[in-house]
Design a protein around this motif. Structure first.
Motif, mmCIF file in Angstrom:
data_model
loop_
_atom_site.group_PDB
_atom_site.id
_atom_site.type_symbol
_atom_site.label_atom_id
_atom_site.label_comp_id
_atom_site.label_asym_id
_atom_site.label_seq_id
_atom_site.Cartn_x
_atom_site.Cartn_y
_atom_site.Cartn_z
ATOM 1 N N SER A 1 1.095 -1.294 0.108
ATOM 2 C CA SER A 1 0.120 0.007 0.531
ATOM 3 C C SER A 1 1.082 1.176 -0.069
ATOM 4 C CB SER A 1 -1.018 0.278 1.171
ATOM 5 O OG SER A 1 -0.049 0.622 2.829
ATOM 6 N N GLY B 1 -2.078 7.017 1.716
ATOM 7 C CA GLY B 1 -2.934 8.426 1.271
ATOM 8 C C GLY B 1 -3.927 7.972 -0.172
ATOM 9 N N LEU B 2 -3.733 6.173 -0.441
ATOM 10 C CA LEU B 2 -4.212 6.037 -1.701
ATOM 11 C C LEU B 2 -4.577 4.590 -0.805
ATOM 12 C CD1 LEU B 2 -1.738 5.989 -4.418
ATOM 13 C CD2 LEU B 2 -3.073 7.304 -3.585
ATOM 14 N N THR B 3 -6.110 4.693 -1.744
ATOM 15 C CA THR B 3 -6.704 2.992 -1.674
ATOM 16 C C THR B 3 -6.227 2.395 -2.201
ATOM 17 O OG1 THR B 3 -8.328 4.032 -3.222
ATOM 18 C CG2 THR B 3 -9.196 4.513 -0.755
ATOM 19 N N GLU C 1 -7.203 3.009 -5.892
ATOM 20 C CA GLU C 1 -6.282 4.490 -6.627
ATOM 21 C C GLU C 1 -5.032 3.877 -6.722
ATOM 22 O OE1 GLU C 1 -8.605 7.959 -4.221
ATOM 23 O OE2 GLU C 1 -7.178 6.770 -3.122
ATOM 24 N N LEU C 2 -4.268 2.987 -6.088
ATOM 25 C CA LEU C 2 -3.311 2.743 -6.896
ATOM 26 C C LEU C 2 -2.734 1.227 -7.554
ATOM 27 C CD1 LEU C 2 0.254 2.451 -5.547
ATOM 28 C CD2 LEU C 2 -0.519 0.492 -4.391
ATOM 29 N N ARG D 1 -3.363 3.599 -10.537
ATOM 30 C CA ARG D 1 -2.242 4.200 -11.463
ATOM 31 C C ARG D 1 -1.048 3.700 -11.735
ATOM 32 N NH1 ARG D 1 -1.324 9.144 -8.517
ATOM 33 N NH2 ARG D 1 1.267 9.168 -9.791
ATOM 34 N N ILE E 1 5.257 7.113 -7.488
ATOM 35 C CA ILE E 1 3.430 6.974 -7.010
ATOM 36 C C ILE E 1 3.594 7.699 -5.619
ATOM 37 C CG2 ILE E 1 1.237 5.924 -6.247
ATOM 38 C CD1 ILE E 1 1.830 4.214 -8.615
ATOM 39 N N SER E 2 4.123 6.883 -5.117
ATOM 40 C CA SER E 2 5.023 8.038 -3.216
ATOM 41 C C SER E 2 5.153 9.022 -3.214
ATOM 42 C CB SER E 2 5.586 6.794 -2.174
ATOM 43 O OG SER E 2 6.899 6.742 -3.052
ATOM 44 N N GLY F 1 3.708 11.660 -5.144
ATOM 45 C CA GLY F 1 2.692 12.398 -5.442
ATOM 46 C C GLY F 1 2.410 12.542 -7.114
#
Length: 433
Positions: free
Chosen positions: A375, A378-380, A383-384, A387, A430-431, A433
């Motif tokens: 995980s 900040g992302l479900t 969502e991850l 992405r 992704i981490s 942002g």
């Protein structure tokens, strides 16, 4: 050559082609010579040493068309692609069937089931007379769930982290018949077998009849202490059902060594058999007590074949299983297990060092192998997963069940190290942002 001779020649060739365990197998034609030479060059290496030998695994990867897919497939825990040898077998058997279905399916292809049963049993370390060929783990396990005699008030213990189809089957029995279906919830990842065993022990009452277990938890890859739970359950006179969808064809074990009573699995996961193939195992002395889902004879028979009365099925898919066994056995179960565990550890140990990234699976070898959850703060999970697919063409699967919320990543032997480097790169991007 006249038409009769042509037909006789074709039938003879068709009969030979139908045997995945013959010298004419698709695996032998595609890979045998090259792999034999490859094996000679690696005889001195242990499975653990072989796990990092990229020269060896590059050859294996070439046996899969999925290795050149335009997207990176990291959801092999859902369904794995078949090797080329398996694909070609299914296609050829399908062509054969459609030249005269009732003849080629039932007179030729169907005659290969006993060899196939023997091959699956050999891999599972069990008696062929305990093995039935089904279409997936759901069919195999629901056969057991619906087939066992239970009375109103009898208790079954499962988990909220079991597979939904099995949970729903037990829930339906509870609704219709008044059995009591109790579910435990665990805080995974866990590295304490005794806590897990103790939780099942504590849930047992005088009315408990069955414990339903998942060998490898589908959602985050936790390997459960099946043997320890089974021994505890049997001491109390209970029966044990094991969902082995994510263990057979991946972990190096023999089914009887789990000491369970019933076992079901899908073959289209880590065995890489054709999509829509599965296997049921029932301890020999238990066969007579399980009612078949589809009855076509004596429902109390002690013949395991009573669970194969499915009507017309896909014989090409079924016979393709034999080629998957050829492919798997040429690699070796322990070698395969160590390679896939290495691939999981490769990406997960790098990813867990990224700020904001969390791994939801133990990386100790006794508690996980192929599957791991990840995980990003900040992302479900959804969502991850989106992405990763949108920005990096990496296919995974989002998990949100019970108290497990992550993206599940599951590589296979055809997965390249560069694919996993791309995954780690994607997670890092992704981490941020």
């Amino acid at each position: 050559m006249n038409s009769f001779e042509n037909r006789r020649s074709f039938i003879k060739k068709a009969g030979a082609l139908a045997g995945a365990f013959s010298v004419n197998s698709f695996f032998n034609r595609l890979h045998a010579a090259e792999w034999q030479e490859l094996e000679k060059a690696h005889l001195h290496k242990s499975p653990l040493e072989m796990a990092t030998d990229e020269d060896y695994w590059t050859v294996i990867q070439q046996g899969y068309s999925a290795s050149s897919s335009p997207i990176i497939i990291l959801n092999n825990g859902g369904v794995s692609p078949s090797p080329l040898a398996v694909q070609q077998a299914v296609e050829r058997f399908n062509q054969m069937s459609n030249q005269g279905p009732s003849y080629y399916m039932w007179r030729i292809l169907d005659q290969g089931r006993e060899n196939l049963r023997a091959g699956l049993a050999k891999l599972g370390g069990c008696d062929p007379e305990e093995v039935a060929i089904n279409r997936n783990a759901t069919e195999a396990l629901v056969t057991i769930i619906y087939g066992l005699d239970l009375q109103k008030g009898d208790e079954v213990i499962g988990s909220t982290q079991d597979y939904p189809n099995m949970m729903q089957a037990w829930q339906q029995r509870a609704l219709r018949e008044g059995i009591v279906y109790k579910q435990l919830t665990f805080n995974f990842p866990s590295e304490n077998d005794e806590e897990i065993v103790a939780a099942y022990r504590k849930a047992i009452t005088s009315k408990t009849k069955i414990i339903h277990l998942t060998h490898v938890i589908n959602w985050n890859g936790q390997i459960m202490p099946i043997l320890k739970i089974a021994r505890m359950a049997h001491e109390k006179g209970l029966e044990v059902i094991v969902d082995g969808a994510h263990s057979y064809g991946l972990l190096d074990f023999k089914i009887p060594d789990l000491e369970a009573d019933y076992f079901g699995t899908s073959l289209h996961k880590y065995l890489s058999a054709p999509i829509g193939s599965g296997m049921l195992w029932i301890k020999k002395e238990k066969i007579t007590k399980v009612w078949p889902l589809i009855c076509a004879g004596d429902p109390k028979s002690d013949n395991i074949r009573k669970f194969e009365n499915l009507g017309t099925r896909s014989f090409p898919i079924e016979q393709g299983i034999g080629e998957a066994l050829n492919f798997h056995n040429a690699i070796g179960t322990k070698r395969k297990e160590e390679r896939i565990r290495y691939l999981k550890d490769y990406w997960a140990t790098k990813a867990e060092k990224i700020p904001g990234v969390k791994i939801h699976t133990s990386l100790k070898r006794e508690f996980s192998c192929a599957l791991a959850g990840v995980s990003v703060d900040g992302l479900t999970p959804g969502e991850l997963e989106s992405r990763l697919m949108r920005d990096f063409k990496i296919h995974t699967t989002p998990i949100s069940i019970a108290n497990i919320n992550c993206v599940r990543v599951s590589p296979h032997v055809y997965t390249k190290i560069s694919d996993l480097d791309n995954l780690v790169f994607g997670l890092e991007k992704i981490s941020k942002g």
